[in-house]
Enzyme design. Structure first.
Site, mmCIF file in Angstrom:
data_model
loop_
_atom_site.group_PDB
_atom_site.id
_atom_site.type_symbol
_atom_site.label_atom_id
_atom_site.label_comp_id
_atom_site.label_asym_id
_atom_site.label_seq_id
_atom_site.Cartn_x
_atom_site.Cartn_y
_atom_site.Cartn_z
ATOM 1 N N CYS A 1 0.633 46.150 -5.391
ATOM 2 C CA CYS A 1 0.819 47.273 -6.308
ATOM 3 C C CYS A 1 -0.533 47.970 -6.355
ATOM 4 O O CYS A 1 -1.566 47.322 -6.497
ATOM 5 C CB CYS A 1 1.211 46.740 -7.682
ATOM 6 S SG CYS A 1 0.893 47.908 -9.012
ATOM 7 N N GLU B 1 0.843 -1.200 0.000
ATOM 8 C CA GLU B 1 0.000 0.000 0.000
ATOM 9 C C GLU B 1 0.874 1.245 0.000
ATOM 10 O O GLU B 1 2.046 1.178 0.358
ATOM 11 C CB GLU B 1 -0.865 0.032 1.273
ATOM 12 C CG GLU B 1 -1.828 -1.106 1.358
ATOM 13 C CD GLU B 1 -2.510 -1.199 2.719
ATOM 14 O OE1 GLU B 1 -2.394 -0.258 3.522
ATOM 15 O OE2 GLU B 1 -3.140 -2.234 2.958
ATOM 16 N N CYS C 1 5.306 48.585 -12.867
ATOM 17 C CA CYS C 1 4.753 49.855 -13.353
ATOM 18 C C CYS C 1 5.255 51.057 -12.567
ATOM 19 O O CYS C 1 4.985 52.187 -12.925
ATOM 20 C CB CYS C 1 3.225 49.809 -13.327
ATOM 21 S SG CYS C 1 2.558 49.850 -11.657
ATOM 22 N N LYS D 1 1.959 4.747 1.694
ATOM 23 C CA LYS D 1 1.901 5.278 3.055
ATOM 24 C C LYS D 1 1.504 6.758 2.938
ATOM 25 O O LYS D 1 2.317 7.604 2.539
ATOM 26 C CB LYS D 1 3.251 5.125 3.752
ATOM 27 C CG LYS D 1 3.191 5.529 5.214
ATOM 28 C CD LYS D 1 4.446 5.086 5.942
ATOM 29 C CE LYS D 1 4.320 5.311 7.444
ATOM 30 N NZ LYS D 1 4.122 6.708 7.805
ATOM 31 N N ASP E 1 0.558 10.504 3.685
ATOM 32 C CA ASP E 1 1.154 11.445 4.619
ATOM 33 C C ASP E 1 0.078 12.413 5.110
ATOM 34 O O ASP E 1 -0.113 13.486 4.562
ATOM 35 C CB ASP E 1 2.277 12.198 3.897
ATOM 36 C CG ASP E 1 3.231 12.829 4.874
ATOM 37 O OD1 ASP E 1 3.104 12.556 6.082
ATOM 38 O OD2 ASP E 1 4.100 13.592 4.429
ATOM 39 N N CYS F 1 6.226 49.397 -7.360
ATOM 40 C CA CYS F 1 5.980 48.174 -8.126
ATOM 41 C C CYS F 1 7.111 47.966 -9.130
ATOM 42 O O CYS F 1 7.429 48.888 -9.893
ATOM 43 C CB CYS F 1 4.644 48.280 -8.841
ATOM 44 S SG CYS F 1 4.411 46.985 -10.065
ATOM 45 N N TYR G 1 -7.239 2.256 5.058
ATOM 46 C CA TYR G 1 -6.201 1.246 4.794
ATOM 47 C C TYR G 1 -6.311 0.018 5.691
ATOM 48 O O TYR G 1 -5.456 -0.844 5.654
ATOM 49 C CB TYR G 1 -4.796 1.845 4.879
ATOM 50 C CG TYR G 1 -4.513 2.591 6.158
ATOM 51 C CD1 TYR G 1 -4.445 1.932 7.379
ATOM 52 C CD2 TYR G 1 -4.298 3.965 6.134
ATOM 53 C CE1 TYR G 1 -4.185 2.611 8.547
ATOM 54 C CE2 TYR G 1 -4.040 4.658 7.300
ATOM 55 C CZ TYR G 1 -3.988 3.981 8.508
ATOM 56 O OH TYR G 1 -3.733 4.653 9.663
ATOM 57 N N CYS H 1 -1.931 48.245 -13.767
ATOM 58 C CA CYS H 1 -0.530 47.806 -13.870
ATOM 59 C C CYS H 1 -0.455 46.690 -14.922
ATOM 60 O O CYS H 1 -1.201 45.708 -14.845
ATOM 61 C CB CYS H 1 -0.057 47.300 -12.517
ATOM 62 S SG CYS H 1 1.496 46.386 -12.579
ATOM 63 N N LYS I 1 10.243 3.635 4.001
ATOM 64 C CA LYS I 1 10.227 5.095 3.879
ATOM 65 C C LYS I 1 11.004 5.527 2.642
ATOM 66 O O LYS I 1 12.146 5.121 2.442
ATOM 67 C CB LYS I 1 10.856 5.736 5.128
ATOM 68 C CG LYS I 1 10.095 5.443 6.416
ATOM 69 C CD LYS I 1 8.738 6.101 6.446
ATOM 70 C CE LYS I 1 8.763 7.512 6.936
ATOM 71 N NZ LYS I 1 8.709 7.716 8.360
HETATM 72 S S1 IVH Z 1 -1.216 0.524 8.791
HETATM 73 C C1 IVH Z 1 -0.806 -1.384 12.886
HETATM 74 N N1 IVH Z 1 -1.282 1.508 6.354
HETATM 75 O O1 IVH Z 1 1.367 5.472 9.145
HETATM 76 C C2 IVH Z 1 -0.690 -0.813 11.539
HETATM 77 N N2 IVH Z 1 -0.679 2.952 8.131
HETATM 78 O O2 IVH Z 1 3.453 4.607 11.345
HETATM 79 C C3 IVH Z 1 -1.218 0.530 11.473
HETATM 80 N N3 IVH Z 1 -0.242 5.268 7.438
HETATM 81 O O3 IVH Z 1 -0.247 6.269 12.045
HETATM 82 C C4 IVH Z 1 -0.972 1.313 10.302
HETATM 83 N N4 IVH Z 1 -0.643 4.985 5.308
HETATM 84 O O4 IVH Z 1 -1.556 6.800 9.991
HETATM 85 C C5 IVH Z 1 -1.032 1.746 7.654
HETATM 86 N N5 IVH Z 1 -1.400 2.270 4.153
HETATM 87 C C6 IVH Z 1 -1.181 2.507 5.443
HETATM 88 C C7 IVH Z 1 -0.825 3.799 5.902
HETATM 89 C C8 IVH Z 1 -0.553 3.963 7.265
HETATM 90 C C9 IVH Z 1 -0.308 5.858 6.233
HETATM 91 C C10 IVH Z 1 0.145 5.946 8.702
HETATM 92 C C11 IVH Z 1 -0.821 5.671 9.817
HETATM 93 C C12 IVH Z 1 -0.001 5.362 11.031
HETATM 94 C C13 IVH Z 1 1.400 5.502 10.551
HETATM 95 C C14 IVH Z 1 2.162 4.301 11.053
#
Ligand code: IVH
Length: 673
Positions: free
Chosen positions: A426, A114, A411, A116, A118, A408, A226, A431, A314
């Site tokens: 301005c 999946e 102009c 991750k 942000d 400005c 997720y 302008c 990461k």
């Molecule tokens: S699973 C026990 N899946 O990452 C497993 N987390 O460090 C729980 N996050 O606070 C998390 N995308 O908010 C999972 N596809 C994903 C995610 C995800 C973002 C965040 C989540 C959690 C942090 C974990």
């Protein structure tokens, strides 16, 4: 209608509205037009007004209705919301796989890969299919109750859409903000002199943790689910199966999830998305790899802070060091002066960065960026590059502080920063920089792509285009007065200008450049107002009844339409033949395309494909992406793709664009391109 009947209809309408909301916001495949949707909401609102005791917090009409809270109440999570262990290299992932197999024995292990996201982690509790509690993660055991705020998220379902919802289902997900919405929000905040959010994650978190749900509703937030937390009355054998079920319930699960058979394939997924993260409209900081089987997950268990069955890979942070060569000031269409750092070009995350906006004077001061400084720049995905920090230890004493110019730079007019505002402007509305930017914004919004900066600057210098409406009075002769402009290009541009006269009202409203009205707000507005003339009548109070339109946006719209200059401009556009209203049927309410399904293939000359599809939907038809026996017509443009072959294979009727338009005309549709 008596109360019993009303109750039944209310229930029906709520389900219908939630279903169509899901088609629109989650699947991106609406089945009905915006107007039809609005009609359903209106019918529900009326019934609820008549029988207020039938209103429930999960009614679609109540998404934005909750009053501000005094504080957030604590919520105990039914199952803890743990965090994840991190991996930084493919070797770390191989080590994770070895650890998994040391515990499980040498068995084949499937993984779910999946993105991750942000953003901000949330938990959603549905009881008997109804959203009852939404909470932040907090410390993993206890979070804050933010149900009313989460109810304002358009892509979040308030009722599970599956048949026989379980008595209890807890979904886990991440609330995010797209880069585009983040930038829009920061631009608005900069214009109002409010502190800026550092990144989309902070913006999402700040927006969700608002005591007043109205503010959350004004921010465009999205959510990806997720995983499953607690669940009663249903069991699943794997994470993949659970995700499929969550999807079926109408929850938004990313379409980028992938089930793989080995860690090597999972590593491929990570590499692939590390490369492609820039293509996503929102931020991701890595990928998450999860053991698929729930039985295996149980056997693997948890350490004190994270599951042994999942790991976060990461992505390396996209940051580089470079030098500020200059800080130049640009004048925007509202006259705002924006300082922009010109950098020694540096490659960040696959693209070259040579400029970074510094937004306004206060931001320059806050970051203490000086000309000659070495700085850390950052660029995640599509986000505009940003200076994160200054390497002060590298200063030699030769650096120069930036000062906002008193005049400005374009102009020469005086610049002004009002007390309490962060923006310096301005003061000359004529302008050339402002005028050119207004015209460019108009052209971009109306898809007149050929009129770029070089051409617009020339047209303005020659006195041929003084305001946005003037583009509709250009002739071949006038165009040829420009340098390096031949008849072929000129005709092409005139063609684009002509075609723009028929763009949807939503685009025209965006193009007018009303303060605080971007594409999103224009979309909200044109659901209620169907012609420019209706906008002239709108009051601030009325505008504020639209969810997502706050008092300052409402004021800005009313002030804009009150200006005599606006009226003159609109009349000039009207005289030129620009469409100032939605397409109209002779008889309102008739759906000539009801029951018909259309597929478009190849390039059309009069519309973009999405526009043609939207038109079909407005007229009651369905527009889909693939040809089946159910398809009524395949409209074939230039260079058609495989859909044309498929249509022939299945004996589906094919027509060209002209025939399509003729058909609509004969049905009484007016205002076609
Ligand atoms: S699973 C026990 N899946 O990452 C497993 N987390 O460090 C729980 N996050 O606070 C998390 N995308 O908010 C999972 N596809 C994903 C995610 C995800 C973002 C965040 C989540 C959690 C942090 C974990």
């Amino acid at each position: 209608m008596d109360k019993k009947e009303a109750e039944k209809r209310i229930d029906e309408l709520r389900k219908l509205i939630e279903y169509h909301r899901w088609r629109y916001y989650v699947l991106d495949q609406p089945e009905i037009s915006d107007r039809e949707y609005d009609k359903l909401v209106l019918e529900l609102q009326k019934l609820e007004q008549e029988y207020p005791d039938l209103i429930t917090p999960n009614s679609p009409t109540q998404r934005v209705g909750a009053p501000p809270a005094k504080e957030f109440s604590p919520v105990q999570h039914l199952l803890p919301m743990l965090s994840l262990d991190n991996a930084f290299t493919p070797e770390d992932l191989l080590a994770f796989d070895r650890r998994v197999k040391r515990i499980l024995g040498e068995v084949p292990v499937e993984y779910v890969c999946e993105l991750k996201f942000d953003g901000l982690a949330v938990s959603l509790r549905y009881e008997n299919g109804l959203l009852t509690v939404g909470a932040t993660r907090g410390d993993g055991y206890e979070g804050e109750e933010i149900t009313n705020n989460l109810r304002t998220l358009k892509s979040l379902t308030l009722h599970l859409l599956c048949p026989d919802p379980p008595p209890l289902l807890e979904a886990r997900g991440e609330v995010i903000m797209t880069y585009a919405d983040f930038e829009r929000l920061n631009e608005e905040r900069a214009a109002r002199g409010e502190p800026l959010f550092a990144n989309p994650r902070n913006a999402a978190a700040g927006s969700v943790r608002q005591l007043d749900p109205k503010i959350t509703a004004e921010r465009k937030l999205d959510i990806f689910i997720y995983g499953l937390g607690a669940c009663e009355g249903r069991s699943f054998s794997s994470h993949w199966e659970a995700l499929e079920y969550l999807k079926k319930c109408g929850l938004k699960v990313s379409d980028k999830v992938r089930l793989v058979k080995s860690i090597e394939e999972a590593i491929e997924y990570c590499k692939e998305w590390q490369e492609k993260r820039g293509d996503l409209p929102f931020g991701v900081d890595g990928a998450v790899i999860k053991v698929n089987s729930f039985e295996y997950q149980e056997r693997l268990g948890f350490t004190t802070h994270s599951p042994r069955w999942a790991i976060a890979y990461k992505f390396p942070a996209a940051e580089e060091i470079t030098q500020v060569e200059d800080i130049k000031v640009y004048v925007g269409r509202t006259g705002a002066l924006t300082p922009v750092a010109h950098l020694t070009p540096v490659e960040v995350d696959g693209s070259t960065v040579s400029r970074a906006t510094l937004h306004n004077e206060d931001e320059v001061k806050r970051k203490d960026v000086r000309i000659g400084d070495w700085v850390v720049v950052h660029k995640a995905g599509a986000v505009i590059p940003e200076i994160i920090s200054v390497l002060k230890e590298r200063r030699t004493g030769k650096e120069r502080a930036f000062e906002m110019p008193r005049r400005c730079p374009v102009c020469g007019a005086e610049t002004l920063r009002l007390p309490g505002e962060a923006v310096t402007r301005c003061t000359n509305i004529s302008c050339p920089a402002q005028v050119v930017e207004r015209i460019l914004h108009f052209c971009r919004s109306m898809d007149v792509e050929g009129l770029g900066p070089a051409i617009v600057v020339q047209l303005h210098k020659l006195g041929l285009v003084k305001d946005v409406a003037d583009i509709y009075y250009l002739t071949l002769e006038k165009m040829l007065q420009m340098d390096r402009m031949g008849p072929t290009l000129a005709k092409k541009l005139l063609g684009q200008i002509e075609a723009s006269k028929n763009k949807p009202l939503k685009q025209l409203i965006t193009a007018l450049g009303i303060l605080q009205v971007g594409e999103h707000v224009a979309d909200l507005l044109t659901r209620k107002y169907h012609s420019i003339d209706e906008f002239f009548q709108a009051t601030e109070e009325e505008l504020q009844t639209i969810p997502g339109i706050g008092p300052s946006t409402a004021e800005s719209i009313v002030v804009f339409f009150r200006q005599p200059e606006t009226r003159a401009l609109i009349e000039k556009l009207r005289k030129a033949g620009v469409r100032l209203a939605e397409e109209k049927l002779k008889e309102e309410g008739v759906k000539p395309l009801a029951g018909k399904t259309f597929v478009f293939t190849g390039t059309l000359s009069r519309f973009k494909r999405e526009e043609a599809e939207e038109l079909v939907r407005k007229l009651g038809g369905e527009a889909t992406g693939s040809v089946s026996r159910r398809t009524s017509f395949v409209v074939v443009g230039e260079n058609p793709g495989s859909k044309f072959d498929k249509a022939r294979e299945l004996n589906v009727k094919t027509i060209n664009e002209e025939e399509f338009l003729k058909m609509l005309k004969e049905m009484g549709v007016e205002g076609l391109p």
